[in-house]
Scaffold this active site. Structure first.
Site, PDB file in Angstrom:
ATOM      1  N   LEU A 118     -10.778   9.767 -12.594  1.00 41.63           N
ATOM      2  CA  LEU A 118     -12.407   9.723 -13.156  1.00 41.63           C
ATOM      3  C   LEU A 118     -12.803  10.956 -12.145  1.00 41.63           C
ATOM      4  CD1 LEU A 118     -13.176   6.051 -13.602  1.00 41.63           C
ATOM      5  CD2 LEU A 118     -12.680   7.860 -15.321  1.00 41.63           C
TER       6      LEU A 118
ATOM      7  N   TYR B 203      -9.874  -2.149  -6.419  1.00 41.19           N
ATOM      8  CA  TYR B 203     -10.774  -2.386  -7.713  1.00 41.19           C
ATOM      9  C   TYR B 203     -10.173  -2.252  -8.885  1.00 41.19           C
ATOM     10  CZ  TYR B 203     -10.253   2.700  -7.505  1.00 41.19           C
ATOM     11  OH  TYR B 203      -9.829   4.245  -7.613  1.00 41.19           O
TER      12      TYR B 203
ATOM     13  N   ASP C  45     -11.621  10.337   2.488  1.00 36.61           N
ATOM     14  CA  ASP C  45     -11.170   8.722   1.834  1.00 36.61           C
ATOM     15  C   ASP C  45     -12.199   7.732   2.752  1.00 36.61           C
ATOM     16  OD1 ASP C  45      -9.638   9.299  -0.053  1.00 36.61           O
ATOM     17  OD2 ASP C  45      -7.716   9.367   1.232  1.00 36.61           O
TER      18      ASP C  45
ATOM     19  N   LYS D  79       2.566  -3.473  13.344  1.00 35.33           N
ATOM     20  CA  LYS D  79       1.830  -2.319  12.847  1.00 35.33           C
ATOM     21  C   LYS D  79       0.184  -2.546  12.956  1.00 35.33           C
ATOM     22  CE  LYS D  79       3.012  -0.964   8.394  1.00 35.33           C
ATOM     23  NZ  LYS D  79       3.650  -1.271   7.135  1.00 35.33           N
TER      24      LYS D  79
ATOM     25  N   GLY E  25      -1.885   3.283   5.221  1.00 33.83           N
ATOM     26  CA  GLY E  25      -2.721   4.224   4.848  1.00 33.83           C
ATOM     27  C   GLY E  25      -4.385   4.066   4.606  1.00 33.83           C
TER      28      GLY E  25
ATOM     29  N   LYS F  85      -0.571  12.856  -0.117  1.00 32.02           N
ATOM     30  CA  LYS F  85      -1.630  12.685   0.729  1.00 32.02           C
ATOM     31  C   LYS F  85      -1.118  13.123   2.163  1.00 32.02           C
ATOM     32  CE  LYS F  85      -4.994  10.018  -1.349  1.00 32.02           C
ATOM     33  NZ  LYS F  85      -6.316   8.914  -0.808  1.00 32.02           N
TER      34      LYS F  85
HETATM   35  P1  ATR Z   1      -2.014   2.046   1.670  1.00 27.52           P
HETATM   36  O1  ATR Z   1      -1.816   3.329   1.845  1.00 27.52           O
HETATM   37  O2  ATR Z   1      -2.433   1.737   0.223  1.00 27.52           O
HETATM   38  O3  ATR Z   1      -2.687   1.273   2.847  1.00 27.52           O
HETATM   39  P2  ATR Z   1       0.820   1.221   2.545  1.00 27.52           P
HETATM   40  O4  ATR Z   1       0.544   2.150   3.750  1.00 27.52           O
HETATM   41  O5  ATR Z   1       1.815   0.949   1.948  1.00 27.52           O
HETATM   42  O6  ATR Z   1      -0.531   1.436   1.453  1.00 27.52           O
HETATM   43  O7  ATR Z   1      -0.014  -0.445   3.140  1.00 27.52           O
HETATM   44  C1  ATR Z   1       0.224  -1.445   2.433  1.00 27.52           C
HETATM   45  C2  ATR Z   1      -0.604  -2.570   3.362  1.00 27.52           C
HETATM   46  O8  ATR Z   1      -0.596  -3.884   2.520  1.00 27.52           O
HETATM   47  C3  ATR Z   1       0.139  -2.753   4.527  1.00 27.52           C
HETATM   48  O9  ATR Z   1      -0.730  -3.528   5.591  1.00 27.52           O
HETATM   49  C4  ATR Z   1       1.072  -4.116   4.047  1.00 27.52           C
HETATM   50  O10 ATR Z   1       1.421  -5.101   5.225  1.00 27.52           O
HETATM   51  P3  ATR Z   1       2.610  -4.719   5.913  1.00 27.52           P
HETATM   52  O11 ATR Z   1       2.378  -3.780   7.173  1.00 27.52           O
HETATM   53  O12 ATR Z   1       3.108  -6.038   6.512  1.00 27.52           O
HETATM   54  O13 ATR Z   1       3.613  -4.286   5.170  1.00 27.52           O
HETATM   55  C5  ATR Z   1      -0.115  -4.913   3.143  1.00 27.52           C
HETATM   56  N1  ATR Z   1       0.740  -5.849   2.334  1.00 27.52           N
HETATM   57  C6  ATR Z   1       1.283  -5.032   1.181  1.00 27.52           C
HETATM   58  N2  ATR Z   1       1.605  -6.313   0.426  1.00 27.52           N
HETATM   59  C7  ATR Z   1       1.579  -7.501   0.932  1.00 27.52           C
HETATM   60  C8  ATR Z   1       1.458  -8.993   0.872  1.00 27.52           C
HETATM   61  N3  ATR Z   1       2.394  -9.344  -0.082  1.00 27.52           N
HETATM   62  N4  ATR Z   1       1.034  -9.551   1.978  1.00 27.52           N
HETATM   63  C9  ATR Z   1       0.433  -9.281   2.756  1.00 27.52           C
HETATM   64  N5  ATR Z   1       0.081  -7.839   3.138  1.00 27.52           N
HETATM   65  C10 ATR Z   1       0.812  -7.145   2.301  1.00 27.52           C
END
Ligand code: ATR
Length: 275
Positions: free
Chosen positions: A21, A217, A105, A156, A131, A69
């Site tokens: 958008l 969202y 962001d 992490k 991220g 990014k």
């Molecule tokens: P983004 O850039 O959108 O933050 P990312 O860097 O892949 O995407 O991070 C995803 C986040 O969602 C991480 O904190 C991940 O937890 P892990 O570090 O343990 O992987 C979290 N996440 C994704 N799926 C999850 C789930 N089913 N339960 C809990 N945390 C989840």
């Protein structure tokens, strides 16, 4: 204003990008202010070639979205301190052939929250350490909040906390620590398709006085926000994040103050039409 040989061009690059958008908001802003600018979207697979091309065409402003990014950091001429700290670039300004990467962001995620509550001196529990969490934590720190990070993979959370000078780094099972926060923010992908029936923490970890914010969202009201609302918490939706991310981008590209209300209604109308 009609497009001429002098019109300045801005764009968003990403893959996919058809759903964005961003063009609607920026173009509405240009029109309202009578600026000789146009904003288009390009689906990009090869980020290096895209940046070369946009540089050659002297495109003025570039918004960078998923999945480019992080990779794009390598192809700009310099990266500002904010983008360095967040570790990603979502905005590039082209000043006479010199490309500078920055990141708005954090303005997006914190702006949507600030619209509803003050952040300064508040204690905030952030779920997730990816991220999106980095931009949120950066913004919260800048606003003077005390931040704790909770993540499925504790390691992490610890690494991120150390990098941003935060205490700890915790699992998602720290009930009392989460319950003690003024503001709770979900930055994990839990709640987003295909995890729309899941929630990041057990709902009894929350208390009624908290502000609960979900940066997911799609859908607008995640299951987490639905349950938090039923418990009496004040909830904040992530859908205005795109507006607060776009405002500083508009200003960087044009050098003039963004017409926020015009951009907001363009966003709302486009979102309605999509339904
Ligand atoms: P983004 O850039 O959108 O933050 P990312 O860097 O892949 O995407 O991070 C995803 C986040 O969602 C991480 O904190 C991940 O937890 P892990 O570090 O343990 O992987 C979290 N996440 C994704 N799926 C999850 C789930 N089913 N339960 C809990 N945390 C989840």
């Amino acid at each position: 204003m009609s497009i001429s040989a002098k019109t300045k061009i801005c764009c968003i690059i990403g893959n996919p990008v058809e759903h964005s958008l961003s063009p609607v908001m920026h173009n509405a802003g240009y029109k309202a202010l009578g600026l000789d600018y146009v904003y288009v979207a390009f689906r990009v697979e090869n980020i290096q070639k895209a940046i070369d091309g946009l540089r050659a065409l002297n495109v003025r402003g570039i918004v960078v979205t998923v999945p480019h990014k992080i990779d794009v950091l390598r192809y700009v001429d310099s990266v500002d301190e904010t983008a360095k700290k967040i570790g990603a670039v979502n905005t590039i300004v082209n000043d006479n052939g010199v490309l500078t990467g920055s990141n708005t962001d954090w303005n997006g995620s914190v702006g949507a929250l600030k619209h509803v509550t003050s952040i300064t001196n508040k204690t905030v529990a952030v779920f997730g350490a990816g991220g999106a969490a980095r931009a949120v934590v950066y913004g919260l720190k800048r606003e003077g909040a005390t931040v704790f990070v909770f993540n499925r993979t504790i390691e992490k959370a610890k690494i991120l906390s150390e990098e941003f000078n935060l205490d700890g780094g915790f699992s998602l099972h720290e009930k009392s620590k989460i319950q003690g926060a003024d503001i709770v923010i979900n930055t994990t992908s839990v709640g987003m398709h295909p995890l729309e029936n899941e929630i990041p923490i057990p709902i009894n970890y929350l208390n009624k006085q908290q502000v609960v914010y979900d940066i997911v969202y799609t859908p607008k009201e995640t299951r987490f926000l639905q349950l938090a609302k039923n418990q009496g918490a004040r909830v904040v939706y992530g859908d205005t994040m795109v507006l607060y991310t776009a405002i500083p981008q508009f200003e960087l590209f044009t050098g003039v103050k963004a017409p926020t209300d015009v951009m907001r209604s363009a966003l709302e109308n486009a979102a309605k039409e999509r339904k």
